[in-house]
Motif scaffolding. Structure first.
Motif, short mmCIF file in Angstrom:
data_model
loop_
_atom_site.label_atom_id
_atom_site.label_comp_id
_atom_site.label_asym_id
_atom_site.label_seq_id
_atom_site.Cartn_x
_atom_site.Cartn_y
_atom_site.Cartn_z
N LYS A 264 0.81 -1.22 0.00
CA LYS A 264 0.00 0.00 0.00
C LYS A 264 0.84 1.27 0.00
O LYS A 264 0.33 2.36 -0.25
CB LYS A 264 -0.95 -0.01 1.20
CG LYS A 264 -1.96 -1.16 1.15
CD LYS A 264 -2.87 -1.17 2.36
CE LYS A 264 -3.86 -2.33 2.30
NZ LYS A 264 -4.73 -2.39 3.48
N ASP B 134 3.01 3.04 -5.55
CA ASP B 134 2.10 3.35 -6.65
C ASP B 134 1.90 2.14 -7.56
O ASP B 134 0.81 1.92 -8.09
CB ASP B 134 2.67 4.51 -7.49
CG ASP B 134 2.96 5.74 -6.66
OD1 ASP B 134 2.00 6.27 -6.06
OD2 ASP B 134 4.13 6.15 -6.60
N LYS C 187 -7.84 -3.54 -6.81
CA LYS C 187 -9.20 -3.01 -6.80
C LYS C 187 -9.30 -1.70 -6.02
O LYS C 187 -10.16 -0.86 -6.30
CB LYS C 187 -10.16 -4.05 -6.24
CG LYS C 187 -10.42 -5.19 -7.21
CD LYS C 187 -11.39 -6.21 -6.65
CE LYS C 187 -11.69 -7.30 -7.69
NZ LYS C 187 -12.58 -8.36 -7.16
N GLN C 188 -8.41 -1.50 -5.06
CA GLN C 188 -8.42 -0.26 -4.29
C GLN C 188 -7.61 0.86 -4.95
O GLN C 188 -7.47 1.94 -4.38
CB GLN C 188 -7.89 -0.53 -2.87
CG GLN C 188 -8.83 -1.40 -2.05
CD GLN C 188 -8.24 -1.85 -0.72
OE1 GLN C 188 -7.12 -1.46 -0.36
NE2 GLN C 188 -8.98 -2.67 0.01
N GLY C 189 -7.06 0.59 -6.14
CA GLY C 189 -6.41 1.64 -6.89
C GLY C 189 -4.94 1.44 -7.19
O GLY C 189 -4.31 2.32 -7.80
N LYS D 132 -10.62 0.06 -9.04
CA LYS D 132 -10.01 1.37 -9.25
C LYS D 132 -8.59 1.27 -9.81
O LYS D 132 -7.96 2.29 -10.07
CB LYS D 132 -9.98 2.14 -7.92
CG LYS D 132 -11.35 2.43 -7.33
CD LYS D 132 -11.21 3.16 -6.00
CE LYS D 132 -12.57 3.44 -5.39
NZ LYS D 132 -12.43 4.14 -4.07
N GLY D 133 -8.08 0.04 -9.96
CA GLY D 133 -6.68 -0.14 -10.33
C GLY D 133 -6.48 -0.64 -11.75
O GLY D 133 -7.43 -0.90 -12.49
N ARG D 134 -5.21 -0.78 -12.10
CA ARG D 134 -4.83 -1.21 -13.44
C ARG D 134 -3.81 -2.35 -13.37
O ARG D 134 -2.96 -2.38 -12.48
CB ARG D 134 -4.21 -0.05 -14.22
CG ARG D 134 -5.21 1.02 -14.63
CD ARG D 134 -4.50 2.15 -15.36
NE ARG D 134 -5.45 3.06 -16.01
CZ ARG D 134 -5.09 4.08 -16.78
NH1 ARG D 134 -3.81 4.32 -17.01
NH2 ARG D 134 -6.01 4.85 -17.33
N SER E 77 0.36 3.46 -13.13
CA SER E 77 0.23 4.46 -12.07
C SER E 77 -0.70 5.61 -12.46
O SER E 77 -0.84 6.57 -11.72
CB SER E 77 1.61 5.03 -11.71
OG SER E 77 2.16 5.73 -12.82
N ARG E 78 -1.28 5.51 -13.65
CA ARG E 78 -2.22 6.51 -14.17
C ARG E 78 -1.56 7.86 -14.49
O ARG E 78 -2.23 8.89 -14.56
CB ARG E 78 -3.40 6.72 -13.21
CG ARG E 78 -4.26 5.47 -13.02
CD ARG E 78 -5.45 5.71 -12.13
NE ARG E 78 -6.24 4.51 -11.98
CZ ARG E 78 -7.22 4.14 -12.82
NH1 ARG E 78 -7.49 4.89 -13.86
NH2 ARG E 78 -7.89 3.04 -12.61
#
Length: 210
Positions: free
Chosen positions: A46, A49, A81-83, A175-177, A207-208
């Motif tokens: 957590k 990134d 899923k949490q980003g 929310k993640g990739r 990391s968007r």
């Protein structure tokens, strides 16, 4: 960008991954490494990134005991899923056939490879990771994959005398990739200019940043 690198297994010692990422170090990217799976814990991910996952289902290169438990699978699933961003490279797809939640998360797992040979890598569509006109050749293990479903966005294929296979795809999960690429057994592959570009852009996509 803070990146956690989970690597090192019997057939893929960490030295290749470490040397393969050296050229990216300092380009606004900080790498931290976990080689022994007993040093992994969910909370640590957590803080990052992106997690680079280039490790077969071995505790380490000297201990081939499997480490992917249902609890570990759940942890990776939650992280994405949490980003979080998950970037799976080569051996990160091997040994996880029976890890059903993890293989669904990454979209496909290794089935087999023939002897190393000349492999052509090329883009199959316009995408943010590999230039559509880019084609390059490497000497590598040609991974043949068992794809999980049709939701993967395949952007890269690998072709050799043995046939063609998906070699790179992306997935959105929660929310993640997730990005997966299958080449990368040899250090010479990692150091190739085109492969370095794929590594850098995949990290940015996960990391968007892009």
């Amino acid at each position: 960008m803070k990146v956690l690198v989970i690597c090192d297994d019997f057939y893929h010692p960490s030295d290749v991954v470490r040397k393969g990422l050296q050229l990216l170090e300092g380009q606004e990217i900080q790498f931290d490494f976990i080689e022994d799976a007993r040093n992994w814990f969910e909370q640590k991910m957590k803080d990052y990134d992106v997690v680079i996952f280039s490790k077969s289902n071995n505790i380490s290169s000297s201990d081939t005991t499997p480490w992917m438990t249902p609890e570990v699978e759940e942890a990776f699933d939650r992280y994405v899923k949490q980003g979080g961003g998950l970037f799976v490279i080569h051996t990160g797809t091997t040994g996880y056939n029976n890890a059903l939640k993890f293989r669904k998360l990454i979209g496909g797992v290794f089935n087999h490879h023939p002897e190393q040979c000349e492999v052509k890598i090329q883009a199959v569509k316009e995408n943010p990771i590999l230039d559509e006109s880019s084609t390059f050749t490497i000497q590598d293990e040609h991974y043949f994959m068992d794809m999980e479903d049709s939701s993967e966005d395949i952007f890269m294929i690998s072709t050799s005398k043995n046939g063609s296979q998906p070699a790179g795809w992306t997935r959105a999960e929660g929310k993640g990739r997730v990005c997966v690429i299958t080449p990368g057994h040899n250090l010479e592959v990692w150091l190739k200019l085109e492969f370095q570009s794929i590594l850098r852009k995949s990290l940015k996509w996960c990391s968007r940043i892009m």
